[in-house]
Motif scaffolding. Structure first.
Motif, PDB file in Angstrom:
ATOM      1  N   ALA A   3     -83.052  48.241  33.058  1.00  0.00           N
ATOM      2  CA  ALA A   3     -83.310  49.628  32.687  1.00  0.00           C
ATOM      3  C   ALA A   3     -83.383  49.740  31.177  1.00  0.00           C
ATOM      4  CB  ALA A   3     -82.210  50.532  33.217  1.00  0.00           C
ATOM      5  N   LEU A   4     -84.319  50.543  30.714  1.00  0.00           N
ATOM      6  CA  LEU A   4     -84.545  50.756  29.285  1.00  0.00           C
ATOM      7  C   LEU A   4     -84.705  52.252  29.048  1.00  0.00           C
ATOM      8  CD1 LEU A   4     -85.338  49.573  26.434  1.00  0.00           C
ATOM      9  CD2 LEU A   4     -87.692  49.567  27.257  1.00  0.00           C
ATOM     10  N   ALA A   5     -84.144  52.757  27.953  1.00  0.00           N
ATOM     11  CA  ALA A   5     -84.289  54.164  27.580  1.00  0.00           C
ATOM     12  C   ALA A   5     -85.055  54.255  26.266  1.00  0.00           C
ATOM     13  CB  ALA A   5     -82.925  54.829  27.435  1.00  0.00           C
ATOM     14  N   ILE A   6     -86.094  55.102  26.247  1.00  0.00           N
ATOM     15  CA  ILE A   6     -86.921  55.255  25.044  1.00  0.00           C
ATOM     16  C   ILE A   6     -86.964  56.743  24.688  1.00  0.00           C
ATOM     17  CG2 ILE A   6     -89.185  54.891  24.008  1.00  0.00           C
ATOM     18  CD1 ILE A   6     -89.676  52.730  26.143  1.00  0.00           C
ATOM     19  N   HIS A   7     -86.379  57.094  23.548  1.00  0.00           N
ATOM     20  CA  HIS A   7     -86.423  58.486  23.093  1.00  0.00           C
ATOM     21  C   HIS A   7     -87.774  58.771  22.445  1.00  0.00           C
ATOM     22  CE1 HIS A   7     -85.457  61.949  20.395  1.00  0.00           C
ATOM     23  NE2 HIS A   7     -84.858  62.350  21.501  1.00  0.00           N
ATOM     24  N   GLU A  10     -88.791  57.036  19.383  1.00  0.00           N
ATOM     25  CA  GLU A  10     -88.971  55.588  19.463  1.00  0.00           C
ATOM     26  C   GLU A  10     -90.271  55.190  20.164  1.00  0.00           C
ATOM     27  OE1 GLU A  10     -84.337  54.228  20.008  1.00  0.00           O
ATOM     28  OE2 GLU A  10     -85.342  55.144  21.731  1.00  0.00           O
ATOM     29  N   ARG A  11     -91.094  56.180  20.469  1.00  0.00           N
ATOM     30  CA  ARG A  11     -92.298  55.881  21.243  1.00  0.00           C
ATOM     31  C   ARG A  11     -93.228  54.911  20.537  1.00  0.00           C
ATOM     32  NH1 ARG A  11     -93.491  61.914  23.516  1.00  0.00           N
ATOM     33  NH2 ARG A  11     -93.308  62.330  21.293  1.00  0.00           N
ATOM     34  N   ASP A  12     -93.374  55.040  19.236  1.00  0.00           N
ATOM     35  CA  ASP A  12     -94.297  54.155  18.518  1.00  0.00           C
ATOM     36  C   ASP A  12     -93.856  52.698  18.604  1.00  0.00           C
ATOM     37  OD1 ASP A  12     -95.821  56.322  17.836  1.00  0.00           O
ATOM     38  OD2 ASP A  12     -95.070  56.478  15.778  1.00  0.00           O
ATOM     39  N   ALA A  13     -92.559  52.482  18.630  1.00  0.00           N
ATOM     40  CA  ALA A  13     -92.045  51.115  18.707  1.00  0.00           C
ATOM     41  C   ALA A  13     -92.199  50.517  20.100  1.00  0.00           C
ATOM     42  CB  ALA A  13     -90.578  51.079  18.280  1.00  0.00           C
ATOM     43  N   ILE A  18     -94.707  52.714  26.964  1.00  0.00           N
ATOM     44  CA  ILE A  18     -94.945  54.135  27.224  1.00  0.00           C
ATOM     45  C   ILE A  18     -96.335  54.350  27.819  1.00  0.00           C
ATOM     46  CG2 ILE A  18     -95.287  56.387  26.134  1.00  0.00           C
ATOM     47  CD1 ILE A  18     -92.369  55.666  26.483  1.00  0.00           C
ATOM     48  N   ASP A  19     -97.350  53.674  27.283  1.00  0.00           N
ATOM     49  CA  ASP A  19     -98.699  53.798  27.847  1.00  0.00           C
ATOM     50  C   ASP A  19     -98.708  53.379  29.310  1.00  0.00           C
ATOM     51  OD1 ASP A  19     -99.744  54.731  25.504  1.00  0.00           O
ATOM     52  OD2 ASP A  19    -100.658  52.831  24.882  1.00  0.00           O
ATOM     53  N   GLU A  20     -97.972  52.321  29.644  1.00  0.00           N
ATOM     54  CA  GLU A  20     -97.954  51.848  31.031  1.00  0.00           C
ATOM     55  C   GLU A  20     -97.224  52.833  31.947  1.00  0.00           C
ATOM     56  OE1 GLU A  20     -99.152  49.944  34.136  1.00  0.00           O
ATOM     57  OE2 GLU A  20     -99.812  49.472  32.095  1.00  0.00           O
ATOM     58  N   THR A  21     -96.216  53.545  31.418  1.00  0.00           N
ATOM     59  CA  THR A  21     -95.559  54.560  32.252  1.00  0.00           C
ATOM     60  C   THR A  21     -96.527  55.676  32.606  1.00  0.00           C
ATOM     61  OG1 THR A  21     -94.686  55.904  30.410  1.00  0.00           O
ATOM     62  CG2 THR A  21     -93.315  54.066  31.197  1.00  0.00           C
ATOM     63  N   ARG A  47     -97.663  68.854  28.975  1.00  0.00           N
ATOM     64  CA  ARG A  47     -97.110  69.431  27.747  1.00  0.00           C
ATOM     65  C   ARG A  47     -95.637  69.089  27.551  1.00  0.00           C
ATOM     66  NH1 ARG A  47     -94.609  74.578  28.970  1.00  0.00           N
ATOM     67  NH2 ARG A  47     -94.952  75.197  31.153  1.00  0.00           N
ATOM     68  N   PHE A  48     -94.928  68.782  28.620  1.00  0.00           N
ATOM     69  CA  PHE A  48     -93.509  68.461  28.483  1.00  0.00           C
ATOM     70  C   PHE A  48     -93.296  67.103  27.809  1.00  0.00           C
ATOM     71  CE2 PHE A  48     -93.736  71.511  31.945  1.00  0.00           C
ATOM     72  CZ  PHE A  48     -92.734  72.405  31.595  1.00  0.00           C
ATOM     73  N   ASP A  49     -94.298  66.253  27.856  1.00  0.00           N
ATOM     74  CA  ASP A  49     -94.181  64.949  27.200  1.00  0.00           C
ATOM     75  C   ASP A  49     -94.110  65.061  25.682  1.00  0.00           C
ATOM     76  OD1 ASP A  49     -94.255  63.119  29.471  1.00  0.00           O
ATOM     77  OD2 ASP A  49     -96.313  63.802  29.742  1.00  0.00           O
ATOM     78  N   GLU A  50     -94.502  66.216  25.143  1.00  0.00           N
ATOM     79  CA  GLU A  50     -94.479  66.410  23.687  1.00  0.00           C
ATOM     80  C   GLU A  50     -93.153  66.954  23.199  1.00  0.00           C
ATOM     81  OE1 GLU A  50     -97.026  65.254  22.033  1.00  0.00           O
ATOM     82  OE2 GLU A  50     -97.875  64.733  23.996  1.00  0.00           O
ATOM     83  N   LEU A  51     -92.198  67.170  24.104  1.00  0.00           N
ATOM     84  CA  LEU A  51     -90.906  67.738  23.729  1.00  0.00           C
ATOM     85  C   LEU A  51     -89.889  66.627  23.457  1.00  0.00           C
ATOM     86  CD1 LEU A  51     -90.858  70.661  26.333  1.00  0.00           C
ATOM     87  CD2 LEU A  51     -91.639  70.702  23.952  1.00  0.00           C
ATOM     88  N   ASP A  52     -88.627  66.996  23.417  1.00  0.00           N
ATOM     89  CA  ASP A  52     -87.540  66.069  23.066  1.00  0.00           C
ATOM     90  C   ASP A  52     -87.154  65.226  24.285  1.00  0.00           C
ATOM     91  OD1 ASP A  52     -85.477  64.849  21.632  1.00  0.00           O
ATOM     92  OD2 ASP A  52     -84.037  66.421  22.153  1.00  0.00           O
TER      93      ASP A  52
END
Length: 207
Positions: A3-7, A10-13, A18-21, A47-52
């Protein structure tokens, strides 16, 4: 499986993951389930993907995305309150600082993995990852909208949903809103023997 968590910060890293999700979401929700959602270039976003948001990801030993879910603080805009308020049966969502919303939960069940409790390992990895991250970030409750089929899966995983309102048809899917507890006991029940994690807090929870 890990399991991995990406805030969101941290999306650019982790852009490839993230693209595959988003591609997995398109394959599951649009192609397999036939939801009325928008996809572009094989990806599903809203639109929710642009939030926190924090994205929980299940990765195979080969680094393939096997599952994902989106977590969003329930005190802000949420899908349950802003998109599916009819599932609250006329009540307000009693959001608080200890509540997180889980949405866009999906698993690639075509991947050949082991099973536990008769459930796909990716499903168990996702459930354990969501709980682990929530505990590590001081959340005590999860709110979500799901279909009654997945509600039964949660029961089989020994993490039953507490319904907020009665199930209703959303499009062609019988859907329900509910809450799930976030605690060490739930984490220990749902995690598979092969569960691994990069989410801070695992050792403290499992000890």
């Amino acid at each position: 499986m890990q399991a991995l968590a990406i805030h969101a910060t941290e999306r650019d890293a982790h852009c490839a993951v993230i693209d595959e999700t988003h591609r997995l979401r398109a394959r599951v929700f649009a192609d397999r389930l036939g939801w009325d959602i928008t996809t572009r270039s094989g990806c599903e976003k809203d639109r929710f993907d642009e939030l926190d948001v924090t994205t929980i990801v299940a990765l195979t030993d080969d680094g393939v995305v096997a599952g994902c879910a989106r977590l969003l603080p329930a005190t802000g805009p949420t899908m349950v309150a802003d998109v599916f308020p009819q599932l609250l049966d006329g009540k307000n969502l009693e959001a608080h600082d200890g509540m997180i919303e889980s949405s866009r939960f999906c698993v690639d069940t075509s991947l050949a993995t082991t099973r536990g409790k008769s459930l796909h390992e990716a499903t168990l990895t996702m459930l354990a990852g969501i709980i682990e991250w929530s505990i590590a970030n001081h959340y005590s409750e999860i709110v979500t909208v799901t279909d009654t089929r997945f509600e039964r899966i949660l029961s089989r995983a020994s993490w039953p949903l507490q319904r907020i309102g009665q199930p209703r048809m959303i499009g062609e899917v019988m859907s329900v809103a509910g809450t799930l507890p976030v605690d060490r006991a739930s984490f220990l029940r749902v995690r598979s023997p092969r569960y691994r994690s990069e989410i801070a807090g695992l050792q403290k929870i499992a000890a």
